[in-house]
Design a protein around this motif. Structure first.
Motif, PDB file in Angstrom:
ATOM      1  N   LYS A  66      -0.015   0.423   3.844  1.00 42.35           N
ATOM      2  CA  LYS A  66       1.493   0.534   3.807  1.00 42.35           C
ATOM      3  C   LYS A  66       2.178   1.806   4.520  1.00 42.35           C
ATOM      4  O   LYS A  66       1.349   2.828   4.627  1.00 42.35           O
ATOM      5  CB  LYS A  66       2.136   0.465   2.549  1.00 42.35           C
ATOM      6  N   PRO A  67       3.171   1.911   5.361  1.00 41.25           N
ATOM      7  CA  PRO A  67       3.812   3.151   5.855  1.00 41.25           C
ATOM      8  C   PRO A  67       4.082   3.847   4.491  1.00 41.25           C
ATOM      9  O   PRO A  67       4.531   3.284   3.670  1.00 41.25           O
ATOM     10  CB  PRO A  67       4.952   2.512   6.172  1.00 41.25           C
ATOM     11  N   GLY A  68       3.539   5.168   4.735  1.00 38.44           N
ATOM     12  CA  GLY A  68       3.747   6.164   3.818  1.00 38.44           C
ATOM     13  C   GLY A  68       2.557   6.162   2.753  1.00 38.44           C
ATOM     14  O   GLY A  68       2.570   6.920   1.752  1.00 38.44           O
ATOM     15  N   GLY A  69       1.711   5.076   2.973  1.00 45.77           N
ATOM     16  CA  GLY A  69       0.544   5.070   2.077  1.00 45.77           C
ATOM     17  C   GLY A  69      -0.507   6.151   2.280  1.00 45.77           C
ATOM     18  O   GLY A  69      -0.437   6.809   3.270  1.00 45.77           O
ATOM     19  N   TRP A  70      -1.663   6.089   1.480  1.00 46.03           N
ATOM     20  CA  TRP A  70      -2.625   7.190   1.580  1.00 46.03           C
ATOM     21  C   TRP A  70      -3.819   6.946   2.062  1.00 46.03           C
ATOM     22  O   TRP A  70      -4.374   5.575   1.632  1.00 46.03           O
ATOM     23  CB  TRP A  70      -2.654   7.805   0.257  1.00 46.03           C
TER      24      TRP A  70
END
Length: 270
Positions: free
Chosen positions: A171-175
């Motif tokens: 996801k966008p912002g995921g790691w």
């Protein structure tokens, strides 16, 4: 649910003993609880991945605690960064689940789902039998059976991967957390095999679509008995270069001193 059909890429829904997509493709849940999402045309060989003997040896080595600091470090780093409710996390190349279980335990308060993925069926079978809190699947890291932007975090400990797939599923912002050898990792094995010992190059890789936000070094000495020393050598690429004299030397040793040295790098999806 994040899982998708490896044949038509539609979402998979869990039924009593299987997973099904809207096209009618069905993947049965094994007795141990895992699901095989590796179509025969994607296998590449009859039984890809490590052998049963190698997996049992690796499990014994890990159970002895030699890589416990790395296990704890990965779990702590994830727990400090992943904070969304009900997160979805994937461990690529999970093997027999030693690290995956620690990730699931660390994120348990968030009531999410941790997945373990490996191409070796024997590894996934062992993992699923021991760690029921994780959903394990047999699949290729080159074709991840997960929906677009469905995962909050992906962990890659030495495992091969398809970088485009990482961009797709996180996801966008995921790691993205990667573990690679530090400069001095297992240098004593190198000294047995090579005339000149060269240190591992520092981790300098860049992942398109991700920003590096943190990097940690984790190093410590290990004292191994002969069985663990030979098993660890089998777990490394150095095994292909080791002569019979090296193997005999390790088997005869009462103890073997070597360094563990890891680099943990955390990336965030743009």
């Amino acid at each position: 649910m994040s899982l998708i059909c490896p044949l038509c890429h539609l979402s998979l829904s869990a039924e009593k003993n299987s997973w099904r997509c809207a096209q009618g493709h069905q993947f049965d849940r094994a007795r141990e609880g895992y699901v095989n999402l590796l179509p025969v045309q994607h296998k590449g060989s009859r039984e890809p991945g490590d052998s049963a003997e190698m997996m049992q040896a690796r499990r014994a080595f890990l159970a002895a605690g030699h890589y416990q600091p790395l296990r704890d470090g990965v779990a702590e780093l994830l727990a400090a960064r992943v904070s969304t409710p009900q997160p979805q996390l994937l461990d690529i190349g999970c093997g027999e689940g030693y690290y995956t279980d620690a990730m699931a335990t660390a994120l348990q308060p968030l009531h999410g789902q941790v997945y373990g993925l490996d191409v070796a069926k024997i590894a996934v079978r062992l993992a699923a039998k021991r760690y029921p809190q994780v959903l394990f699947c047999v699949a290729s890291s080159q074709r991840l059976p997960f929906a677009d932007a469905s995962l909050d975090a992906v962990v890659r400990i030495y495992a091969p991967c398809n970088e485009a797939e990482l961009q797709r599923v996180i996801k966008p912002g995921g790691w993205l957390l990667t573990v690679t050898p530090g400069p001095h990792h297992l240098q004593q094995f190198k000294a047995l095999i090579y005339r000149e010992v060269k240190l591992h190059e520092p981790e300098s890789k860049c992942y398109a679509g991700f920003t590096q936000v943190e990097q940690q070094s984790l190093g410590y000495p290990m004292t191994l008995n002969s069985a663990d020393a030979t098993t660890l050598l089998q777990m490394t690429p150095f095994a292909w270069r080791a002569s019979e004299d090296v193997w005999q030397q390790l088997r005869a040793a009462t103890s073997f001193e070597c360094d563990a040295d890891f680099t943990l790098t955390l990336w965030q999806r743009d």
